[in-house]
Design a protein around this motif. Structure first.
Motif, PDB file in Angstrom:
ATOM      1  N   UNK A 173       0.938  -1.510   0.044  1.00  0.00           N
ATOM      2  CA  UNK A 173       0.084  -0.119  -0.138  1.00  0.00           C
ATOM      3  C   UNK A 173       0.974   1.520  -0.200  1.00  0.00           C
ATOM      4  N   UNK A 174       1.517   1.510   0.819  1.00  0.00           N
ATOM      5  CA  UNK A 174       2.371   2.434   1.029  1.00  0.00           C
ATOM      6  C   UNK A 174       2.933   3.006  -0.618  1.00  0.00           C
ATOM      7  N   UNK A 175       4.459   2.070  -1.438  1.00  0.00           N
ATOM      8  CA  UNK A 175       4.659   2.358  -2.265  1.00  0.00           C
ATOM      9  C   UNK A 175       3.264   2.611  -3.544  1.00  0.00           C
ATOM     10  N   UNK A 176       2.331   1.928  -3.119  1.00  0.00           N
ATOM     11  CA  UNK A 176       0.712   2.326  -4.424  1.00  0.00           C
ATOM     12  C   UNK A 176       0.447   3.182  -4.573  1.00  0.00           C
ATOM     13  N   UNK A 177       0.960   3.685  -3.215  1.00  0.00           N
ATOM     14  CA  UNK A 177      -0.107   5.717  -2.793  1.00  0.00           C
ATOM     15  C   UNK A 177       1.183   6.674  -3.088  1.00  0.00           C
ATOM     16  N   UNK A 178       1.968   5.680  -3.488  1.00  0.00           N
ATOM     17  CA  UNK A 178       3.554   6.642  -3.964  1.00  0.00           C
ATOM     18  C   UNK A 178       3.131   6.976  -5.887  1.00  0.00           C
ATOM     19  N   UNK A 179       2.996   5.648  -5.744  1.00  0.00           N
ATOM     20  CA  UNK A 179       3.236   5.600  -7.283  1.00  0.00           C
ATOM     21  C   UNK A 179       1.289   6.161  -7.695  1.00  0.00           C
ATOM     22  N   UNK A 180       0.608   5.805  -7.153  1.00  0.00           N
ATOM     23  CA  UNK A 180      -0.601   7.437  -7.527  1.00  0.00           C
ATOM     24  C   UNK A 180      -0.065   8.516  -7.619  1.00  0.00           C
ATOM     25  N   UNK A 181       0.119   8.758  -6.758  1.00  0.00           N
ATOM     26  CA  UNK A 181      -0.177  10.686  -6.874  1.00  0.00           C
ATOM     27  C   UNK A 181       1.361  10.624  -7.385  1.00  0.00           C
ATOM     28  N   UNK A 182       2.050  10.512  -7.913  1.00  0.00           N
ATOM     29  CA  UNK A 182       3.521  10.281  -9.313  1.00  0.00           C
ATOM     30  C   UNK A 182       2.509  10.290 -10.822  1.00  0.00           C
ATOM     31  N   UNK A 183       0.847   9.524 -10.832  1.00  0.00           N
ATOM     32  CA  UNK A 183       0.648   9.121 -11.774  1.00  0.00           C
ATOM     33  C   UNK A 183      -0.707  10.468 -11.898  1.00  0.00           C
ATOM     34  N   UNK A 184      -0.658  10.899 -10.938  1.00  0.00           N
ATOM     35  CA  UNK A 184      -1.864  11.962 -11.517  1.00  0.00           C
ATOM     36  C   UNK A 184      -0.269  13.532 -10.955  1.00  0.00           C
ATOM     37  N   UNK A 185       0.698  13.640 -10.706  1.00  0.00           N
ATOM     38  CA  UNK A 185       1.146  14.637 -11.433  1.00  0.00           C
ATOM     39  C   UNK A 185       1.350  13.982 -12.503  1.00  0.00           C
ATOM     40  N   UNK A 186       1.822  12.689 -12.955  1.00  0.00           N
ATOM     41  CA  UNK A 186       2.118  13.366 -14.794  1.00  0.00           C
ATOM     42  C   UNK A 186       1.473  13.270 -15.253  1.00  0.00           C
ATOM     43  N   UNK A 187      -0.568  13.753 -14.711  1.00  0.00           N
ATOM     44  CA  UNK A 187      -1.443  14.003 -15.832  1.00  0.00           C
ATOM     45  C   UNK A 187      -2.295  15.155 -15.287  1.00  0.00           C
ATOM     46  N   UNK A 188      -1.330  16.001 -14.734  1.00  0.00           N
ATOM     47  CA  UNK A 188      -2.268  17.233 -14.220  1.00  0.00           C
ATOM     48  C   UNK A 188      -1.266  18.072 -15.083  1.00  0.00           C
ATOM     49  N   UNK A 189      -0.004  17.982 -14.691  1.00  0.00           N
ATOM     50  CA  UNK A 189       1.164  19.451 -15.101  1.00  0.00           C
ATOM     51  C   UNK A 189       2.053  18.825 -16.315  1.00  0.00           C
ATOM     52  N   UNK A 190       1.419  20.213 -17.231  1.00  0.00           N
ATOM     53  CA  UNK A 190       2.045  20.230 -18.475  1.00  0.00           C
ATOM     54  C   UNK A 190       3.111  19.755 -18.054  1.00  0.00           C
ATOM     55  N   UNK A 191       3.980  19.247 -19.600  1.00  0.00           N
ATOM     56  CA  UNK A 191       4.857  18.844 -19.706  1.00  0.00           C
ATOM     57  C   UNK A 191       5.934  17.396 -19.417  1.00  0.00           C
ATOM     58  N   UNK A 192       5.004  17.015 -18.562  1.00  0.00           N
ATOM     59  CA  UNK A 192       5.397  15.542 -18.243  1.00  0.00           C
ATOM     60  C   UNK A 192       5.139  14.592 -18.875  1.00  0.00           C
ATOM     61  N   UNK A 193       6.174  13.286 -18.872  1.00  0.00           N
ATOM     62  CA  UNK A 193       6.253  12.280 -19.994  1.00  0.00           C
ATOM     63  C   UNK A 193       4.760  10.987 -19.620  1.00  0.00           C
ATOM     64  N   UNK A 194       3.697  11.232 -19.327  1.00  0.00           N
ATOM     65  CA  UNK A 194       2.475  10.121 -18.630  1.00  0.00           C
ATOM     66  C   UNK A 194       3.284   8.786 -19.249  1.00  0.00           C
ATOM     67  N   UNK A 195       2.703   8.799 -20.656  1.00  0.00           N
ATOM     68  CA  UNK A 195       3.877   7.074 -21.271  1.00  0.00           C
ATOM     69  C   UNK A 195       4.963   6.635 -21.044  1.00  0.00           C
ATOM     70  N   UNK A 196       5.783   7.347 -20.758  1.00  0.00           N
ATOM     71  CA  UNK A 196       7.069   7.714 -20.283  1.00  0.00           C
ATOM     72  C   UNK A 196       7.005   7.088 -18.792  1.00  0.00           C
ATOM     73  N   UNK A 197       6.600   7.580 -17.976  1.00  0.00           N
ATOM     74  CA  UNK A 197       6.782   7.279 -16.789  1.00  0.00           C
ATOM     75  C   UNK A 197       5.825   5.615 -16.668  1.00  0.00           C
ATOM     76  N   UNK A 198       4.363   5.283 -17.247  1.00  0.00           N
ATOM     77  CA  UNK A 198       3.496   4.295 -17.127  1.00  0.00           C
ATOM     78  C   UNK A 198       4.425   3.301 -17.613  1.00  0.00           C
ATOM     79  N   UNK A 199       5.197   3.446 -19.387  1.00  0.00           N
ATOM     80  CA  UNK A 199       5.939   2.078 -19.202  1.00  0.00           C
ATOM     81  C   UNK A 199       7.168   1.940 -18.754  1.00  0.00           C
ATOM     82  N   UNK A 200       7.874   3.057 -18.588  1.00  0.00           N
ATOM     83  CA  UNK A 200       8.571   2.173 -17.069  1.00  0.00           C
ATOM     84  C   UNK A 200       8.489   1.327 -15.499  1.00  0.00           C
ATOM     85  N   UNK A 201       7.259   1.877 -15.046  1.00  0.00           N
ATOM     86  CA  UNK A 201       6.758   1.330 -14.491  1.00  0.00           C
ATOM     87  C   UNK A 201       5.821  -0.396 -15.226  1.00  0.00           C
TER      88      UNK A 201
END
Length: 318
Positions: free
Chosen positions: A232-260
């Motif tokens: 649960x702790x690391x999943x929470x960290x992943x979820x927060x970073x996914x939200x950041x990747x989706x909401x902030x401009x200039x961040x590669x969401x698919x790059x993060x998702x593929x690495x994950x």
């Protein structure tokens, strides 16, 4: 008066003192409590009963099973140094300094523009221009961008955030996986991020270690599941970073998702494949199957990149 000479000359009749078996020039009254051979203080080690010579200690160590982590990495005594994590951080910092010096800017080392006549991108930093991930350039055969882009960063803040995350996440993961496996998972995660960018973010330029770092997050989640602990702790960290990747401009969401996905898949293959294929208590077979599993994930990742390159060449007539 005369000396009657009781006992003969001095020293006569006294048995010679034993000498150390490893240092014949050293007389000693000590001996190994295991083998009984004489040994000097330098050749003896404290034991639970008496003291053992270094030869007996070495022989005992050969017959003692090495304590290993859930991934098969040997448990090191003392506080293990996460050398690979520090080396990866150092490479990222050095590459950033080179690009900053070439661009003459610490905060805008990735500055560039598109030549309106040739349609190619021109960067102030030569190294940045050669390594930044551009799917179309990769399709023309510039393969170095797939890995090199993972060591580039857009500005000092981008570098600092990623290196802090790598420092926090990488140390424990390296200790559990072992150095060689950790490097393999890191590189597969990096390639997984690049593969995802190749598939879903053809336009623009991508750089950063975050794809590999997301892979380390995925690896930690799998490790916790293998240890039967709550992820649960690391999943929470992943979820927060996914939200950041989706909401902030200039961040590669698919790059993060593929690495994950790649990092989690590589670690799952490493930890669970030996169990799935019945390695049992055979440590050598389990290690071999784990590496084969890592290789399969790497081949699949490379195959997806190759497939996408073929598609891009067809679409762009390259």
């Amino acid at each position: 008066m005369t000396n009657p000479g009781w006992g003969g000359a001095p020293g006569e009749g006294t048995p010679p003192q034993p000498r150390c078996v490893r240092h014949p020039d050293r007389p000693t009254g000590l001996s190994c409590t295991r083998c009984g051979r004489p040994a000097c203080p330098d050749c003896l080690r404290p034991a639970s009963v008496g003291q053992h010579c270094v030869d007996c200690v070495a022989e005992g160590n050969r017959h003692t099973a090495t304590v290993r982590t859930v991934a098969g990495a040997p448990v090191r005594t003392g506080v293990p140094a996460p050398i690979v994590t520090y080396v990866l951080m150092g490479i990222n910092v050095v590459v950033f300094l080179v690009t900053a010096l070439q661009a003459k800017s610490v905060m805008d080392n990735g500055r560039g523009f598109v030549n309106q006549f040739t349609g190619t991108a021109v960067f102030d930093s030569t190294l940045f221009g050669r390594w930044v991930l551009s799917p179309v350039d990769v399709a023309t055969g510039d393969w170095m961008r797939l890995l090199g882009s993972g060591f580039l960063h857009f500005g000092l803040l981008h570098l600092a955030v990623n290196m802090f995350a790598l420092y926090i996440l990488g140390r424990d993961t390296e200790v559990i996986l072992g150095r060689a496996r950790y490097v393999a998972v890191y590189l597969i995660s990096l390639l997984g991020g690049s593969a995802s960018v190749m598939a879903f973010e053809v336009a623009g330029f991508t750089a950063g270690a975050s794809g590999a770092i997301f892979g380390i997050m995925g690896a930690q989640a799998v490790i916790l599941l293998k240890l039967r602990r709550s992820p649960a702790p690391i999943i929470a960290v992943i979820a927060i970073n996914v939200i950041i990747s989706l909401t902030l401009p200039g961040i590669s969401f698919f790059g993060h998702l593929g690495g994950l996905v790649a990092g989690a898949a590589a670690t799952a293959a490493l930890l669970y494949a030996p169990q799935w294929f019945g390695a049992g208590q055979n440590r050598d077979r389990a290690v071999r199957i784990g590496w084969i599993g890592l290789g399969v994930v790497a081949v699949v990742t490379a195959g997806l990149i190759g497939l996408r390159v073929a598609q891009l060449r067809s679409e762009y007539g390259l």
